[in-house]
Enzyme design. Sequence first.
Site, short mmCIF file in Angstrom:
data_model
loop_
_atom_site.label_atom_id
_atom_site.label_comp_id
_atom_site.label_asym_id
_atom_site.label_seq_id
_atom_site.Cartn_x
_atom_site.Cartn_y
_atom_site.Cartn_z
N ARG A 97 0.73 -1.33 0.09
CA ARG A 97 -0.14 -0.19 -0.18
C ARG A 97 0.64 1.49 -0.27
O ARG A 97 0.45 2.47 -0.45
CB ARG A 97 -0.75 -0.10 1.21
CG ARG A 97 -1.94 1.14 1.20
CD ARG A 97 -2.51 1.81 -0.11
NE ARG A 97 -3.47 0.96 -0.90
CZ ARG A 97 -3.43 0.85 -1.86
NH1 ARG A 97 -3.08 1.84 -2.38
NH2 ARG A 97 -3.99 -0.38 -2.60
N LYS B 210 1.03 25.12 -3.89
CA LYS B 210 -0.23 24.26 -3.80
C LYS B 210 0.73 23.06 -4.02
O LYS B 210 -0.12 22.23 -4.70
CB LYS B 210 -1.38 24.89 -4.29
CG LYS B 210 -1.41 26.19 -3.93
CD LYS B 210 -2.88 26.72 -5.84
CE LYS B 210 -3.50 27.85 -4.94
NZ LYS B 210 -3.76 28.74 -6.23
N LYS C 102 2.65 39.66 -4.30
CA LYS C 102 1.76 39.42 -4.35
C LYS C 102 1.11 40.81 -3.93
O LYS C 102 1.17 41.32 -3.33
CB LYS C 102 1.19 37.94 -4.00
CG LYS C 102 1.94 36.55 -4.14
CD LYS C 102 1.27 35.44 -3.73
CE LYS C 102 0.27 35.16 -5.16
NZ LYS C 102 -0.25 33.68 -5.38
N GLU D 118 3.49 40.26 -9.11
CA GLU D 118 2.37 39.85 -9.25
C GLU D 118 0.89 41.26 -9.68
O GLU D 118 1.16 42.38 -8.70
CB GLU D 118 0.88 39.21 -8.12
CG GLU D 118 0.08 39.08 -8.88
CD GLU D 118 -1.46 38.18 -7.97
OE1 GLU D 118 -2.31 38.87 -7.61
OE2 GLU D 118 -0.76 37.03 -7.30
N ASP E 139 -2.20 38.24 -13.42
CA ASP E 139 -3.00 37.65 -12.54
C ASP E 139 -4.33 37.33 -13.42
O ASP E 139 -4.63 39.13 -13.82
CB ASP E 139 -3.02 37.51 -11.10
CG ASP E 139 -3.62 36.68 -10.55
OD1 ASP E 139 -3.56 35.82 -10.49
OD2 ASP E 139 -4.91 36.97 -9.67
#
Length: 295
Positions: free
Chosen positions: A114, A149, A181, A211, A232
């Site tokens: 597994r 992410k 950002k 950004e 963006d």
Amino acid sequence: MTTHSPHTVPTVPLPELPRLLIDRAVEAALLEDLGRAGDITTQATIPASARAIATFATRKTGVIAGLEFARRAMALMDPAVRFSMLVEDGDRVAPGDEIARVEGSARAVLSAERVALNFLGRLSGIASATRIFADLVAHTPTRIVCTRKTTPGLRAFEKYAVRCGGGANHRFGLDDAILIKDNHIAVCGSVAESIRRARAFAGHLVRIEVEVDTLAQLVEAMGERPDAVLLDNMSPATLREAVAIVAGRATTEASGGVGPDTVAAIAESGVDLISTGWITHSAPVLDIGLDIAVG
């Protein structure tokens, strides 16, 4: 005709993952699975002397990544288990393809099964998803890149899988580069001021990306000479304008609204990079099974 900047990420193979990193992750996964008493099902049903020959085979089309994790899972249970790779990470596979064979202690093979499949399926799923996006933009110079992410604790491995699928890596962490950002800009006060502060803080080897949401912000940013700009949630038409404004002076990266139905049009705008978190946080596991015979 659009022109890509000379800052585009080069196509280079990812170096092999350090075995120490793999072993630590696989050992932790085995310890989690074995618990306090070990594999009591296998102990109860399989004689210690039993031998097994098993084959890892794919159930669906995809791209393989993570074979070394499967090999180390077997070896950590029993160093005498023989593991033969029949393909390499990065290879495309079809349903029914055999990708590896193992031979040795049946107890070791069953207890490691597994964990081996979890790593192999997860990483191959990411490689497969990345390959889909990379193929859709293959007619352009644009590269597909991942984001931060990722699954906590598995970032290095998931980013490796992205490379196996034909993509490239964005930052590995907050200390790789400066990425300003929208929230940084909101607190700082302006695009230009945030870049000036970053430039004053950064060492000479630290790249600065900012950004922007609008072409006006982009013009403001380019006045401060960033190394890269993250465009963006812009439409392909707006991205083409943005690429013309940058004119090769910085790396252009498109983000937001990236999917199989949009990625080609985004790439055709002339951007250097397209970043997407989907290939790591939402990629489906590639269905791989272990077909085993016990002697």
